[in-house]
Design an enzyme around this catalytic site. Structure first.
Site, PDB file in Angstrom:
ATOM      1  N   CYS A 113       0.824  -1.268  -0.056  1.00  0.00           N
ATOM      2  CA  CYS A 113      -0.138  -0.053   0.023  1.00  0.00           C
ATOM      3  C   CYS A 113       0.791   1.150  -0.062  1.00  0.00           C
ATOM      4  O   CYS A 113       1.708   1.337  -0.952  1.00  0.00           O
ATOM      5  CB  CYS A 113      -0.916  -0.013   1.271  1.00  0.00           C
ATOM      6  SG  CYS A 113      -2.131   1.320   1.219  1.00  0.00           S
ATOM      7  N   ASP A 161      -9.241  -2.020  -7.275  1.00  0.00           N
ATOM      8  CA  ASP A 161      -8.544  -1.157  -6.689  1.00  0.00           C
ATOM      9  C   ASP A 161      -8.948   0.307  -6.798  1.00  0.00           C
ATOM     10  O   ASP A 161      -8.549   0.910  -7.813  1.00  0.00           O
ATOM     11  CB  ASP A 161      -7.310  -1.444  -6.412  1.00  0.00           C
ATOM     12  CG  ASP A 161      -6.241  -0.746  -5.415  1.00  0.00           C
ATOM     13  OD1 ASP A 161      -6.750   0.412  -4.914  1.00  0.00           O
ATOM     14  OD2 ASP A 161      -5.237  -1.401  -5.030  1.00  0.00           O
ATOM     15  N   HIS A 192      -7.825  -4.259  -3.193  1.00  0.00           N
ATOM     16  CA  HIS A 192      -6.819  -3.535  -2.410  1.00  0.00           C
ATOM     17  C   HIS A 192      -6.504  -4.242  -1.162  1.00  0.00           C
ATOM     18  O   HIS A 192      -7.409  -4.442  -0.192  1.00  0.00           O
ATOM     19  CB  HIS A 192      -7.154  -1.943  -2.393  1.00  0.00           C
ATOM     20  CG  HIS A 192      -5.826  -1.212  -1.772  1.00  0.00           C
ATOM     21  ND1 HIS A 192      -4.793  -0.819  -2.510  1.00  0.00           N
ATOM     22  CD2 HIS A 192      -5.649  -0.651  -0.483  1.00  0.00           C
ATOM     23  CE1 HIS A 192      -3.763  -0.155  -1.755  1.00  0.00           C
ATOM     24  NE2 HIS A 192      -4.364  -0.211  -0.432  1.00  0.00           N
TER      25      HIS A 192
END
Length: 226
Positions: A113, A161, A192
């Site tokens: 991330c 995502d 995600h």
């Protein structure tokens, strides 16, 4: 299980991080960059797992000990926005790379991330890296020019995502390709943060395990002596 250590930033200050060591004295090093939640138990667990796979893994604490609960995205966004990404990458992450390389080991960089974005910045600006693996994170286009990526790069991205979008991944990949950079990108029919097993709402075990296998093989290929 690892331990918390203090290591030097490249600007002369101190930083802390979670270090998981493998049994081999000549093991390659791997810097593991946190999600925007902080150095959570998930990140520590990944360091332990990388150590079991043969890497000495260090997760530098970019939030100075703060760990955000998974339900509080507002607080996580605030912590992330308080980071100067380039300075943090150069000084703290660069210091972690130097710490692992001090005995001549090859060192890689990976992140998830927010950490994936920092990994790509590191691939462009941190000397001494041998390979980088980014999970569902990209820096803003004005922060890193794909043509400045200096090491082999592997990326793992989710098709569902809305933060690191498929369109952004396609654009960055096209720029890497045009610049002739060594890279390989993989896309998964997942959400995600699919590799975070502590987040049941997004974790996808099949995608996570496939990405893990690919990442470890890539890191072994580039970090282990031939």
């Amino acid at each position: 299980m690892g331990t918390v250590i203090t290591f030097g930033r490249l600007d002369g200050g101190d930083a802390t991080g979670y270090l998981a060591s493998t049994a081999r004295g000549d093991a390659p090093g791997l810097v593991v960059i946190q999600e925007w939640w902080g150095v959570s138990e998930q990140i520590k667990g990944l360091c332990d797992r990388f150590a079991s796979a043969g890497f000495t893994a260090l997760a530098p604490d970019l939030y100075g000990g703060t760990v955000i609960p998974y339900h509080d995205a507002v607080a996580a966004a605030k912590e992330m926005q308080n980071l100067d990404f380039k300075t943090t990458t150069a000084q703290v992450v660069g210091g972690a790379v130097a710490y692992l390389a001090r005995n001549g080991a090859a060192v890689g960089l990976t992140g998830f991330c927010m950490g994936g974005a920092i990994t790509i910045i590191g691939a462009a600006i941190i000397p001494g890296l041998s390979a980088c693996v980014a999970f569902y994170g990209l820096p803003p286009a004005d922060v890193v020019d794909a043509a400045t990526i200096a090491v082999p790069l592997q990326g793992h991205f989710a098709n569902r995502d809305d933060w690191c979008t498929p369109q952004a991944v396609d654009t960055f990949e096209a720029r890497l390709h045009a610049a002739g950079k060594p890279y390989e990108f993989f896309r998964y029919e997942a959400d995600h943060a699919f590799a975070n097993e502590q987040r049941a709402s997004v974790h996808d075990r099949a995608a996570a395990e496939l990405a893990w296998t690919r990442a470890v093989a890539f890191l072994c290929r580039h970090l282990l002596p031939r």
